[in-house]
Design an enzyme around this catalytic site. Structure first.
Site, mmCIF file in Angstrom:
data_model
loop_
_atom_site.group_PDB
_atom_site.id
_atom_site.type_symbol
_atom_site.label_atom_id
_atom_site.label_comp_id
_atom_site.label_asym_id
_atom_site.label_seq_id
_atom_site.Cartn_x
_atom_site.Cartn_y
_atom_site.Cartn_z
ATOM 1 N N LYS A 121 -5.389 2.156 -2.003
ATOM 2 C CA LYS A 121 -4.579 2.736 -3.084
ATOM 3 C C LYS A 121 -4.653 1.889 -4.374
ATOM 4 O O LYS A 121 -5.115 0.734 -4.352
ATOM 5 C CB LYS A 121 -3.139 2.858 -2.599
ATOM 6 C CG LYS A 121 -2.961 3.854 -1.438
ATOM 7 C CD LYS A 121 -1.474 4.063 -1.156
ATOM 8 C CE LYS A 121 -1.272 5.021 0.004
ATOM 9 N NZ LYS A 121 0.174 5.291 0.223
ATOM 10 N N TYR A 179 -1.903 15.445 -1.229
ATOM 11 C CA TYR A 179 -0.643 15.124 -0.548
ATOM 12 C C TYR A 179 0.235 16.357 -0.329
ATOM 13 O O TYR A 179 1.440 16.205 -0.117
ATOM 14 C CB TYR A 179 0.131 14.088 -1.360
ATOM 15 C CG TYR A 179 -0.178 12.629 -1.031
ATOM 16 C CD1 TYR A 179 -0.260 12.170 0.292
ATOM 17 C CD2 TYR A 179 -0.319 11.687 -2.052
ATOM 18 C CE1 TYR A 179 -0.497 10.829 0.577
ATOM 19 C CE2 TYR A 179 -0.551 10.345 -1.758
ATOM 20 C CZ TYR A 179 -0.640 9.924 -0.444
ATOM 21 O OH TYR A 179 -0.857 8.599 -0.151
ATOM 22 N N PHE A 213 10.167 12.372 -2.570
ATOM 23 C CA PHE A 213 9.301 11.392 -3.243
ATOM 24 C C PHE A 213 7.942 11.960 -3.652
ATOM 25 O O PHE A 213 7.083 11.225 -4.146
ATOM 26 C CB PHE A 213 9.117 10.150 -2.354
ATOM 27 C CG PHE A 213 8.590 10.429 -0.962
ATOM 28 C CD1 PHE A 213 7.223 10.586 -0.723
ATOM 29 C CD2 PHE A 213 9.465 10.533 0.115
ATOM 30 C CE1 PHE A 213 6.737 10.827 0.553
ATOM 31 C CE2 PHE A 213 8.985 10.777 1.401
ATOM 32 C CZ PHE A 213 7.622 10.929 1.619
ATOM 33 N N ARG A 263 -4.537 3.535 12.248
ATOM 34 C CA ARG A 263 -3.098 3.557 11.922
ATOM 35 C C ARG A 263 -2.404 2.284 12.414
ATOM 36 O O ARG A 263 -1.506 1.758 11.769
ATOM 37 C CB ARG A 263 -2.427 4.811 12.484
ATOM 38 C CG ARG A 263 -2.795 6.031 11.658
ATOM 39 C CD ARG A 263 -2.115 7.273 12.144
ATOM 40 N NE ARG A 263 -0.697 7.309 11.833
ATOM 41 C CZ ARG A 263 -0.200 7.565 10.628
ATOM 42 N NH1 ARG A 263 -0.994 7.774 9.604
ATOM 43 N NH2 ARG A 263 1.109 7.596 10.442
ATOM 44 N N THR A 303 4.550 2.287 7.507
ATOM 45 C CA THR A 303 4.499 2.793 6.123
ATOM 46 C C THR A 303 5.139 1.815 5.144
ATOM 47 O O THR A 303 4.605 1.555 4.068
ATOM 48 C CB THR A 303 5.232 4.155 6.033
ATOM 49 O OG1 THR A 303 4.678 5.016 7.025
ATOM 50 C CG2 THR A 303 5.074 4.791 4.674
ATOM 51 N N ARG A 349 -0.911 -3.502 5.758
ATOM 52 C CA ARG A 349 0.258 -3.339 4.879
ATOM 53 C C ARG A 349 1.143 -4.585 4.870
ATOM 54 O O ARG A 349 1.778 -4.890 3.858
ATOM 55 C CB ARG A 349 1.040 -2.095 5.291
ATOM 56 C CG ARG A 349 0.332 -0.816 4.829
ATOM 57 C CD ARG A 349 0.884 0.398 5.488
ATOM 58 N NE ARG A 349 0.440 1.641 4.878
ATOM 59 C CZ ARG A 349 0.588 2.820 5.456
ATOM 60 N NH1 ARG A 349 1.164 2.924 6.636
ATOM 61 N NH2 ARG A 349 0.168 3.910 4.849
ATOM 62 N N ASN A 351 1.872 0.627 -0.909
ATOM 63 C CA ASN A 351 1.629 0.078 0.433
ATOM 64 C C ASN A 351 0.133 -0.082 0.732
ATOM 65 O O ASN A 351 -0.272 -0.142 1.883
ATOM 66 C CB ASN A 351 2.363 0.887 1.499
ATOM 67 C CG ASN A 351 1.919 2.328 1.571
ATOM 68 O OD1 ASN A 351 1.100 2.772 0.771
ATOM 69 N ND2 ASN A 351 2.443 3.072 2.533
ATOM 70 N N HIS A 410 -3.850 4.197 2.824
ATOM 71 C CA HIS A 410 -3.451 5.443 3.492
ATOM 72 C C HIS A 410 -4.412 5.661 4.657
ATOM 73 O O HIS A 410 -5.569 5.258 4.586
ATOM 74 C CB HIS A 410 -3.567 6.622 2.506
ATOM 75 C CG HIS A 410 -3.538 7.962 3.175
ATOM 76 N ND1 HIS A 410 -2.363 8.610 3.500
ATOM 77 C CD2 HIS A 410 -4.535 8.766 3.633
ATOM 78 C CE1 HIS A 410 -2.644 9.757 4.111
ATOM 79 N NE2 HIS A 410 -3.955 9.872 4.204
ATOM 80 N N GLU A 458 -8.987 15.739 5.541
ATOM 81 C CA GLU A 458 -8.995 14.734 4.467
ATOM 82 C C GLU A 458 -10.416 14.254 4.167
ATOM 83 O O GLU A 458 -10.757 13.993 3.017
ATOM 84 C CB GLU A 458 -8.069 13.571 4.851
ATOM 85 C CG GLU A 458 -6.603 14.006 4.880
ATOM 86 C CD GLU A 458 -5.621 12.880 5.216
ATOM 87 O OE1 GLU A 458 -6.062 11.753 5.503
ATOM 88 O OE2 GLU A 458 -4.403 13.152 5.157
HETATM 89 P P1 CMP Z 1 0.875 7.396 3.011
HETATM 90 O O1 CMP Z 1 0.439 6.993 4.372
HETATM 91 O O2 CMP Z 1 -0.162 7.419 1.949
HETATM 92 O O3 CMP Z 1 1.521 8.869 3.091
HETATM 93 C C1 CMP Z 1 2.513 9.304 2.190
HETATM 94 C C2 CMP Z 1 3.061 8.198 1.345
HETATM 95 O O4 CMP Z 1 4.318 8.449 0.760
HETATM 96 C C3 CMP Z 1 3.292 6.971 2.195
HETATM 97 O O5 CMP Z 1 2.050 6.426 2.548
HETATM 98 C C4 CMP Z 1 4.156 6.117 1.261
HETATM 99 O O6 CMP Z 1 3.403 5.267 0.432
HETATM 100 C C5 CMP Z 1 4.839 7.168 0.369
HETATM 101 N N1 CMP Z 1 6.289 7.179 0.495
HETATM 102 C C6 CMP Z 1 7.130 6.977 -0.522
HETATM 103 N N2 CMP Z 1 8.405 7.074 -0.121
HETATM 104 C C7 CMP Z 1 8.388 7.337 1.203
HETATM 105 C C8 CMP Z 1 9.379 7.538 2.193
HETATM 106 N N3 CMP Z 1 10.684 7.471 1.913
HETATM 107 N N4 CMP Z 1 8.971 7.782 3.463
HETATM 108 C C9 CMP Z 1 7.642 7.848 3.766
HETATM 109 N N5 CMP Z 1 6.646 7.674 2.852
HETATM 110 C C10 CMP Z 1 7.009 7.413 1.584
#
Ligand code: CMP
Length: 136
Positions: free
Chosen positions: A12, A52, A60, A88, A94, A105, A115, A118, A129
Protein backbone atom coordinates in the site's frame (compact mmCIF):
# COMPACT_ATOMS: atom_id res chain seq x y z
CA UNK A 1 -0.72 -33.60 -1.17
CA UNK A 2 0.49 -30.28 -2.46
CA UNK A 3 -1.96 -27.42 -2.82
CA UNK A 4 -0.32 -24.67 -4.83
CA UNK A 5 -2.43 -21.52 -4.99
CA UNK A 6 -2.09 -17.95 -6.17
CA UNK A 7 -3.14 -14.87 -4.22
CA UNK A 8 -3.04 -11.13 -4.74
CA UNK A 9 -0.86 -8.91 -2.61
CA UNK A 10 -0.79 -5.12 -2.57
CA UNK A 11 1.99 -3.08 -1.02
CA UNK A 12 0.00 0.00 0.00
CA UNK A 13 0.96 3.69 -0.36
CA UNK A 14 2.37 4.02 3.17
CA UNK A 15 4.92 1.25 2.53
CA UNK A 16 5.81 2.26 -1.04
CA UNK A 17 6.33 5.84 0.17
CA UNK A 18 8.77 4.61 2.83
CA UNK A 19 10.68 2.58 0.20
CA UNK A 20 9.72 -0.71 1.82
CA UNK A 21 8.58 -2.52 -1.33
CA UNK A 22 11.88 -4.37 -1.96
CA UNK A 23 12.21 -5.30 1.71
CA UNK A 24 8.65 -6.72 1.76
CA UNK A 25 9.30 -8.64 -1.48
CA UNK A 26 12.50 -10.16 0.01
CA UNK A 27 10.59 -11.09 3.15
CA UNK A 28 7.99 -12.91 1.05
CA UNK A 29 10.61 -14.73 -1.03
CA UNK A 30 12.29 -15.89 2.21
CA UNK A 31 8.89 -17.22 3.29
CA UNK A 32 8.79 -19.34 0.10
CA UNK A 33 6.37 -17.29 -1.97
CA UNK A 34 7.11 -16.94 -5.68
CA UNK A 35 6.38 -13.53 -7.17
CA UNK A 36 4.77 -14.57 -10.46
CA UNK A 37 4.13 -11.01 -11.65
CA UNK A 38 4.30 -7.54 -10.14
CA UNK A 39 3.91 -3.91 -11.12
CA UNK A 40 3.91 -0.46 -9.59
CA UNK A 41 0.77 1.52 -10.40
CA UNK A 42 -1.19 4.52 -9.16
CA UNK A 43 -4.96 3.92 -9.07
CA UNK A 44 -7.44 6.74 -9.38
CA UNK A 45 -10.25 6.93 -6.83
CA UNK A 46 -12.82 5.25 -9.11
CA UNK A 47 -10.49 2.30 -9.68
CA UNK A 48 -9.85 2.01 -5.92
CA UNK A 49 -13.62 2.11 -5.31
CA UNK A 50 -14.11 -0.68 -7.84
CA UNK A 51 -11.36 -2.78 -6.26
CA UNK A 52 -12.74 -2.36 -2.72
CA UNK A 53 -16.44 -2.56 -3.68
CA UNK A 54 -16.99 -5.51 -1.28
CA UNK A 55 -16.54 -2.90 1.46
CA UNK A 56 -18.94 -0.33 -0.01
CA UNK A 57 -21.40 -0.54 2.88
CA UNK A 58 -18.69 0.04 5.50
CA UNK A 59 -18.37 3.43 7.21
CA UNK A 60 -14.67 3.56 6.30
CA UNK A 61 -15.21 2.89 2.55
CA UNK A 62 -14.69 6.46 1.31
CA UNK A 63 -11.51 6.97 3.33
CA UNK A 64 -10.26 3.55 2.26
CA UNK A 65 -10.67 4.40 -1.44
CA UNK A 66 -9.06 7.83 -0.99
CA UNK A 67 -6.15 6.20 0.79
CA UNK A 68 -5.52 3.43 -1.75
CA UNK A 69 -5.50 6.04 -4.53
CA UNK A 70 -3.32 8.50 -2.58
CA UNK A 71 -0.01 7.27 -4.02
CA UNK A 72 1.72 4.47 -5.93
CA UNK A 73 1.16 0.86 -4.89
CA UNK A 74 2.86 -2.40 -5.89
CA UNK A 75 0.53 -5.23 -6.88
CA UNK A 76 1.84 -8.80 -6.99
CA UNK A 77 0.65 -12.27 -7.83
CA UNK A 78 2.07 -14.57 -5.17
CA UNK A 79 2.23 -18.33 -5.59
CA UNK A 80 2.88 -20.99 -2.99
CA UNK A 81 1.54 -23.81 -0.87
CA UNK A 82 -1.90 -22.74 0.46
CA UNK A 83 -0.92 -19.23 -0.63
CA UNK A 84 -4.22 -17.53 0.27
CA UNK A 85 -4.18 -18.58 3.93
CA UNK A 86 -0.42 -18.63 4.35
CA UNK A 87 -0.03 -15.09 2.99
CA UNK A 88 -2.81 -13.86 5.31
CA UNK A 89 -0.95 -15.39 8.23
CA UNK A 90 2.31 -13.74 7.30
CA UNK A 91 0.52 -10.36 6.78
CA UNK A 92 -0.86 -10.41 10.32
CA UNK A 93 -4.05 -8.92 11.76
CA UNK A 94 -5.71 -5.98 9.94
CA UNK A 95 -4.83 -3.61 12.77
CA UNK A 96 -1.01 -3.65 13.22
CA UNK A 97 -1.36 -3.25 16.96
CA UNK A 98 -3.12 -6.63 17.10
CA UNK A 99 -0.72 -8.35 14.67
CA UNK A 100 1.62 -11.11 15.84
CA UNK A 101 5.35 -10.40 15.89
CA UNK A 102 7.28 -11.05 12.68
CA UNK A 103 4.22 -10.41 10.53
CA UNK A 104 4.40 -7.74 7.82
CA UNK A 105 1.82 -5.52 9.48
CA UNK A 106 3.54 -5.77 12.88
CA UNK A 107 6.93 -5.01 11.33
CA UNK A 108 5.84 -2.18 9.03
CA UNK A 109 2.20 -1.14 9.60
CA UNK A 110 1.40 2.25 11.06
CA UNK A 111 -2.36 2.07 11.70
CA UNK A 112 -5.47 0.15 10.66
CA UNK A 113 -5.64 2.27 7.49
CA UNK A 114 -1.92 2.50 6.82
CA UNK A 115 -1.39 -1.20 7.39
CA UNK A 116 1.20 -1.56 4.58
CA UNK A 117 -0.26 -4.57 2.74
CA UNK A 118 -3.46 -6.14 1.45
CA UNK A 119 -4.10 -9.81 0.71
CA UNK A 120 -7.04 -11.68 -0.81
CA UNK A 121 -9.31 -13.21 1.84
CA UNK A 122 -10.47 -16.29 -0.12
CA UNK A 123 -9.56 -18.37 -3.17
CA UNK A 124 -12.51 -16.88 -5.04
CA UNK A 125 -11.51 -13.31 -4.25
CA UNK A 126 -7.89 -14.09 -5.10
CA UNK A 127 -9.01 -15.05 -8.64
CA UNK A 128 -11.12 -11.90 -8.96
CA UNK A 129 -8.41 -9.62 -7.57
CA UNK A 130 -5.68 -11.13 -9.79
CA UNK A 131 -8.00 -10.66 -12.79
CA UNK A 132 -8.64 -7.05 -11.73
CA UNK A 133 -4.97 -6.09 -11.91
CA UNK A 134 -3.55 -8.56 -14.42
CA UNK A 135 -6.26 -8.89 -17.08
CA UNK A 136 -4.11 -10.03 -19.98
P1 CMP B 1 -7.37 -4.56 3.68
O1 CMP B 1 -6.92 -5.94 3.97
O2 CMP B 1 -6.74 -3.87 2.53
O3 CMP B 1 -8.96 -4.57 3.43
C1 CMP B 1 -9.78 -3.46 3.71
C2 CMP B 1 -9.06 -2.39 4.47
O4 CMP B 1 -9.89 -1.47 5.15
C3 CMP B 1 -8.23 -3.01 5.57
O5 CMP B 1 -7.14 -3.67 4.99
C4 CMP B 1 -7.89 -1.78 6.42
O6 CMP B 1 -6.70 -1.14 6.03
C5 CMP B 1 -9.06 -0.83 6.13
N1 CMP B 1 -9.85 -0.50 7.30
C6 CMP B 1 -10.04 0.73 7.77
N2 CMP B 1 -10.84 0.73 8.84
C7 CMP B 1 -11.17 -0.55 9.09
C8 CMP B 1 -11.95 -1.21 10.07
N3 CMP B 1 -12.57 -0.54 11.05
N4 CMP B 1 -12.05 -2.56 10.01
C9 CMP B 1 -11.43 -3.26 9.01
N5 CMP B 1 -10.67 -2.68 8.04
C10 CMP B 1 -10.53 -1.34 8.08
Amino acid sequence: MSNIQQTLSIIKPDAVERNLADEIKSFLIKKNFKIIDNKKIHLNKDEAAEFYKVHQSKPFYNDLCSYLSSGPIVVMILEGENAVASYRKIMGATDPKNAEKNTIRKLYGISIDKNSVHGSDSIDNAKKEIEFFFKN
